[in-house]
Design an enzyme around this catalytic site. Structure first.
Site, PDB file in Angstrom:
ATOM      1  N   HIS B   6       1.317  29.936  15.017  1.00 37.70           N
ATOM      2  CA  HIS B   6       2.549  30.669  14.690  1.00 37.70           C
ATOM      3  C   HIS B   6       2.374  31.542  13.449  1.00 37.70           C
ATOM      4  CE1 HIS B   6       3.628  26.784  16.667  1.00 37.70           C
ATOM      5  NE2 HIS B   6       4.059  27.681  17.548  1.00 37.70           N
ATOM      6  N   CYS B  57      13.024  31.716   3.706  1.00 39.47           N
ATOM      7  CA  CYS B  57      12.658  32.192   5.033  1.00 39.47           C
ATOM      8  C   CYS B  57      11.659  33.344   4.909  1.00 39.47           C
ATOM      9  CB  CYS B  57      13.907  32.673   5.764  1.00 39.47           C
ATOM     10  SG  CYS B  57      13.548  33.324   7.402  1.00 39.47           S
ATOM     11  N   HIS B  70      19.618  22.739   5.411  1.00 37.21           N
ATOM     12  CA  HIS B  70      20.189  24.076   5.579  1.00 37.21           C
ATOM     13  C   HIS B  70      19.142  25.071   6.026  1.00 37.21           C
ATOM     14  CE1 HIS B  70      23.574  22.626   2.753  1.00 37.21           C
ATOM     15  NE2 HIS B  70      23.901  22.471   4.025  1.00 37.21           N
ATOM     16  N   HIS B  80      13.863  31.888  13.167  1.00 37.66           N
ATOM     17  CA  HIS B  80      12.925  32.244  12.091  1.00 37.66           C
ATOM     18  C   HIS B  80      12.110  31.009  11.741  1.00 37.66           C
ATOM     19  CE1 HIS B  80      15.701  35.743  10.604  1.00 37.66           C
ATOM     20  NE2 HIS B  80      15.117  35.995  11.767  1.00 37.66           N
ATOM     21  N   CYS B 167     -30.468  -5.085 -36.636  1.00 41.20           N
ATOM     22  CA  CYS B 167     -29.092  -5.252 -36.168  1.00 41.20           C
ATOM     23  C   CYS B 167     -28.242  -4.031 -36.530  1.00 41.20           C
ATOM     24  CB  CYS B 167     -28.478  -6.521 -36.717  1.00 41.20           C
ATOM     25  SG  CYS B 167     -28.620  -6.701 -38.498  1.00 41.20           S
ATOM     26  N   HIS B 485     -25.741  -9.325 -42.210  1.00 39.14           N
ATOM     27  CA  HIS B 485     -26.035  -9.169 -40.790  1.00 39.14           C
ATOM     28  C   HIS B 485     -24.928  -8.317 -40.160  1.00 39.14           C
ATOM     29  CE1 HIS B 485     -27.350  -9.997 -36.783  1.00 39.14           C
ATOM     30  NE2 HIS B 485     -26.284 -10.705 -36.475  1.00 39.14           N
TER      31      HIS B 485
HETATM   32 ZN    ZN Z   1       3.285  26.338  13.883  1.00 41.36          ZN
HETATM   33 ZN    ZN Z   2      22.013  23.973   0.899  1.00 43.75          ZN
HETATM   34 ZN    ZN Z   3      15.547  34.025   8.136  1.00 45.89          ZN
END
Ligand code: ZN
Ligand code: ZN
Ligand code: ZN
Ligand code: ZN
Ligand code: ZN
Ligand code: ZN
Lengths: 101, 532
Positions: B6, B57, B70, B80, B167, B485
């Site tokens: 996609h 988006c 949302h 979309h 030592c 020592h």
């Molecule tokens: Zn995909």
């Molecule tokens: Zn929202």
């Molecule tokens: Zn969109």
């Protein structure tokens, strides 16, 4: 009444968040947190844990959301207290400065 | 999380521009303007809240919450199917139902992330997780044996045979072997010997590398460090012979030889740090000690000396590289020549001159450090030529730490040789497991901190880990100056202590360590900074 408080609370969060983003402080805090978590080995521990989860469920059968849901409790619990304290103090200092301005 | 068709389809239709713009303005903003825009518009277009998992988006201008779905509603109603996570820049494909990779979009994000990080001076971008190189993968394949170091494992612990009053050497070797950053350096095989193969026989760094192999081989029988002793004798002749030597003197000599051999110089080819102690007459600030060898990376700190003229208040500041901090225990003991740092002149360091007035005997490391960094009035017998007055004046001097080393080594001066008679000071001096160096920094002296609110400033300082150290080794001297020592305590993992007494290694408690008569105290920084 309770709704009113809730709305005010949300309003406050939105304002603080906007201030943090605008000043770049949010990125700075993220940077500090990232550095501290790398330093204390948190990142390596979580990475190892993720590998185990993926191995156990099989790569084909797991989404990022599954993985996030699986590791979040452990991830939260493993954050050292002094890192949380340091971050909280930084946020307090930032807010105090903003209030002064 | 894999790549999906996609995304390929989307790119062939629309290109990468929409992602580039969203990323530059709403994910990795790199200017004040962009950040302001990001702050104002970073809310969900449906519920108007600034959610922590906003997605943008990739087809239209729409931001939506992921948690309350949302963005999902938008994706399905508008068809979309791709959105960018506005916190991390990763792409979610609604058709595949998961986040997906895309090399091209990722490299755009990478460039813009770096730009944004630089604009704010962020550090963590310099962090690169370790990935084995092809060569390393091959080595791992050829050597299939693995050893997992767990909390209980005692690997790395090994006794050292005493070769006749050695030592003093054994306890320094134990302390160096258990210095975390030095261990990482050697176990990662980072010493790339600069000497010719014949000379390399004499390389003390190569010998340290072999010692680390011996300690981590899993062999439990005590190691016989005859080769090391021989190398020390040939490289630091003043330590040769079967007499008891001073462990502190040995430490400094060892660091000096290691530093020179790191650069590929045997003996006298290189400017050794001792030069800065003895031959600095006429030298002003900006010391040319810019060595980047592992010894200097770990042990070198910067000591600032501010000399204030009592006549004209002119301050002359010098910064000197130091490998350790020597602290006086007796009342008003003379300070070592090394610290008599003055900007003139022909005058040799005057005597009877201390870094703390009065008859004060410190009983804790913090006391010692307070005294070490206290402004001190240099009396009329110790006038210094002021560059402003052009004459000898009384002055005040203060020492502070300009740059903290990764490993701080404190030398409690228990042995006094200065007054003609040799004696040992056996006073108990307490020292903490965790040490905050903030009060002894040059920045604390100037008090130029950005915060206006004093209380906030104080507490923020106390909580910051930036200047905090943890104790990891203590060298002890028992007995008198003539007959004594050396033993040491070293820390393994985060909190397990062991006592090393030549070939004997025994378990110890933190309490025993803190109650012991410390001679050399080794602390390492809790936080390492990434180089810009
Ligand atoms: Zn995909
Ligand atoms: Zn929202
Ligand atoms: Zn969109
Ligand atoms: Zn070498
Ligand atoms: Zn060096
Ligand atoms: Zn003057």
């Amino acid at each position: 009444m309770a709704d009113d408080i809730k709305r005010k609370d949300a309003q406050m969060r939105a304002t603080i968040n906007q201030k943090l983003v605008e000043t770049g402080e949010r990125d700075r805090l993220k940077d500090l947190l990232r550095t501290r978590l790398i330093e204390c080995g948190w990142r390596d521990q979580l990475k190892q844990h993720c590998k185990e989860v993926v191995k156990q469920k099989g790569l084909e059968h797991i989404t990022v959301d599954d993985l996030v849901a699986e590791i979040t409790p452990k991830g939260r619990a493993l954050v050292p207290d002094n890192v949380k304290k340091e971050l909280l103090q930084r946020i307090r200092t930032f807010l105090a400065q903003q209030a002064d301005n | 999380m894999t790549s999906c068709g996609h995304i390929t389809e989307y790119k062939s239709k629309y290109g990468t521009n929409q992602f580039r713009i969203i990323h530059a303005y709403f994910i990795a903003a790199s200017s004040d303007n962009a950040r302001r825009r990001k702050g104002k518009s970073g809310v969900c277009h449906t519920c108007r809240f600034p959610s922590f998992r906003l997605h943008a988006c990739l087809y239209c201008v729409y931001f939506g919450c992921y948690t309350t779905k949302h963005i999902h509603e938008h994706a399905f109603s508008k068809n979309h199917n791709l959105a960018a996570d506005m916190t991390y820049g990763t792409i979610f494909c609604f058709e595949c139902g998961d986040y997906v990779y895309d090399k091209e979009l990722e490299s755009i994000a990478q460039i813009q992330n770096e730009k944004a990080a630089k604009s704010l001076g962020l550090k963590s971008y310099n962090f690169i997780a370790w990935e084995p190189t092809e060569v390393e993968v091959e080595i791992l394949r050829q050597n299939p044996k693995r050893r997992k170091v767990e909390n209980k494992s005692t690997i790395g612990l090994r006794g050292l045979i005493n070769l006749g009053n050695t030592c003093f050497m054994n306890c320094i070797v134990q302390s160096l072997i258990h210095t975390p950053v030095l261990r990482d350096f050697f176990l990662a095989d980072k010493h790339n010997c600069q000497m010719t193969s014949v000379e390399a026989q004499q390389c003390l760094v190569c010998e340290m590398a072999r010692l680390f192999q011996e300690f981590y081989s899993g062999n439990r029988t005590p190691h016989i460090p005859y080769r090391l002793l021989h190398l020390v004798w040939t490289n630091a002749r003043h330590l040769a012979g079967y007499e008891q030597q001073d462990a502190h003197e040995f430490l400094i000599a060892a660091l000096d030889v290691l530093h020179r051999h790191c650069k590929g110089y045997s003996d006298n080819k290189c400017l050794s740090i001792n030069k800065f102690f003895t031959g600095r007459n006429g030298m002003t600030s900006g010391n040319p000690h810019h060595c980047n060898c592992i010894i200097d990376q770990i042990f070198t700190g910067g000591l600032q000396s501010d000399v204030t003229c009592q006549e004209c208040n002119n301050v002359s500041t010098t910064i000197d590289p130091i490998w350790d901090i020597s602290l006086d225990l007796g009342p008003g003991a003379p300070i070592p020549n090394a610290l008599l740092n003055v900007n003139n002149s022909s005058s040799s360091p005057s005597s009877g001159f201390s870094n703390s007035p009065g008859t004060y005997e410190p009983t804790s490391l913090l006391d010692c450090l307070k005294r070490f960094t206290k402004p001190e009035h240099l009396g009329s017998s110790a006038k210094i030529k002021c560059s402003t007055c052009h004459s000898y004046q009384e002055s005040t001097k203060q020492l502070t730490m300009k740059k903290l080393p990764i490993v701080a080594c404190f030398h409690l001066k228990r042995f006094e040789h200065s007054t003609g008679l040799h004696k040992k000071i056996s006073t108990f001096v307490s020292f903490p497991e965790e040490l905050d160096m903030t009060p002894f920094m040059s920045s604390s002296r100037n008090n130029t901190n950005g915060y206006r609110n004093q209380i906030v400033q104080e507490s923020a300082k106390g909580l910051s880990c930036d200047n905090k150290y943890s104790l990891f080794a203590v060298v002890n001297h028992m007995g008198t100056i003539e007959c004594g020592h050396y033993t040491c305590f070293i820390r393994q993992h985060k909190d397990q202590w062991f006592k090393c007494d030549d070939h004997l290694i025994t378990k110890a408690t933190l309490n025993e360590v803190l109650k012991s008569e410390g001679y050399l105290l080794f602390y390492h920084k809790q936080i390492l900074e990434y180089q810009q």
